[in-house]
Structures are given as C-alpha cells and as structure tokens.
Design a protein around this motif. Structure first.
Motif, PDB file in Angstrom:
ATOM      1  N   ALA A  83      -2.298 -32.398  32.609  1.00  0.00           N
ATOM      2  CA  ALA A  83      -1.650 -31.500  33.571  1.00  0.00           C
ATOM      3  C   ALA A  83      -2.700 -30.691  34.329  1.00  0.00           C
ATOM      4  CB  ALA A  83      -0.677 -30.566  32.850  1.00  0.00           C
ATOM      5  N   GLY A  84      -3.728 -30.257  33.629  1.00  0.00           N
ATOM      6  CA  GLY A  84      -4.809 -29.517  34.277  1.00  0.00           C
ATOM      7  C   GLY A  84      -5.555 -30.355  35.293  1.00  0.00           C
ATOM      8  N   GLU A  85      -5.820 -31.605  34.930  1.00  0.00           N
ATOM      9  CA  GLU A  85      -6.493 -32.506  35.878  1.00  0.00           C
ATOM     10  C   GLU A  85      -5.669 -32.665  37.138  1.00  0.00           C
ATOM     11  OE1 GLU A  85      -7.817 -36.300  34.288  1.00  0.00           O
ATOM     12  OE2 GLU A  85      -8.008 -35.375  32.310  1.00  0.00           O
ATOM     13  N   ALA A  86      -4.379 -32.935  36.962  1.00  0.00           N
ATOM     14  CA  ALA A  86      -3.508 -33.147  38.122  1.00  0.00           C
ATOM     15  C   ALA A  86      -3.417 -31.885  38.976  1.00  0.00           C
ATOM     16  CB  ALA A  86      -2.121 -33.584  37.664  1.00  0.00           C
ATOM     17  N   ALA A  87      -3.305 -30.733  38.322  1.00  0.00           N
ATOM     18  CA  ALA A  87      -3.188 -29.471  39.058  1.00  0.00           C
ATOM     19  C   ALA A  87      -4.444 -29.160  39.853  1.00  0.00           C
ATOM     20  CB  ALA A  87      -2.888 -28.332  38.085  1.00  0.00           C
ATOM     21  N   HIS A  88      -5.596 -29.424  39.264  1.00  0.00           N
ATOM     22  CA  HIS A  88      -6.854 -29.067  39.926  1.00  0.00           C
ATOM     23  C   HIS A  88      -7.366 -30.127  40.889  1.00  0.00           C
ATOM     24  CE1 HIS A  88      -6.943 -26.293  36.417  1.00  0.00           C
ATOM     25  NE2 HIS A  88      -7.243 -25.465  37.400  1.00  0.00           N
TER      26      HIS A  88
END
Length: 102
Positions: free
Chosen positions: A35-40
C-alpha cells in the motif's frame, strides 16, 4: 508501526471471522508495504485500490487451484510491486527528459 500492528491484528482476525475465512494467513506488514509503494509511487488513492485488486487476483488464483493462497498472494503482490516501481521509474525518466516538457 508496532502500535498499528497491535490494533490491526485483532481487527484482521475479527474481519476474517465475520467473512467466514478465519485462519487465512494475512501478512499485514506485506500488505502495508505494498500500500505504501502504491501510495508513494502512483498516487495516494492507489493504495487501497492496489491492495484490493491484488487480494482479488490472489483469491481467484487460489480458488481455481492455480496456486496456494500464500503463493498466489506473493505472486500478485510481486506483480503490483514491480508495476509500481516501473511506473515510478517512467515518471522519473519522463520528468528528466526534455521531450516531456514539450
């Protein structure tokens, strides 16, 4: 992050029970990392959308005996992670490219 996990673990167990899929292995850290990868690397709203699609794809693969649930989740997560990195790389390259400014 430890505080989040302490809250998330019982929530995940409660949700799995309510959905009648208790005992399903959930790697909370891996989901949060993706989720962090996708968000950033994409845009913030990509986090829930990406994790939903990965879970859906993994569930379909497991339900059709293409892979175990653990293998299916790792494979789907890997694909999404790779696409996030590729998208971020393309965005970085196009931002540096003079043609991108035309």
């Amino acid at each position: 992050m430890t505080g989040h996990i302490e809250v998330l673990e019982p929530w995940v167990e409660e949700l799995l029970t309510a959905l009648e899929i208790e005992g399903t292995p959930i790697d909370i850290e891996a989901v949060l990392d993706l989720a962090g990868e996708a968000a950033h690397q994409i845009v913030r709203p990509a986090a829930p959308v990406t994790t939903f699609i990965v879970g859906y794809a993994a569930g379909l693969a497991a339900a059709t005996d293409q892979a175990t649930s653990v293998v299916a989740m790792k494979a789907a997560s890997g694909v999404a992670s790779r696409l996030c990195a590729e998208r971020a790389e393309r965005a970085g390259n196009s931002a540096e490219s003079p043609a991108a400014e035309e």
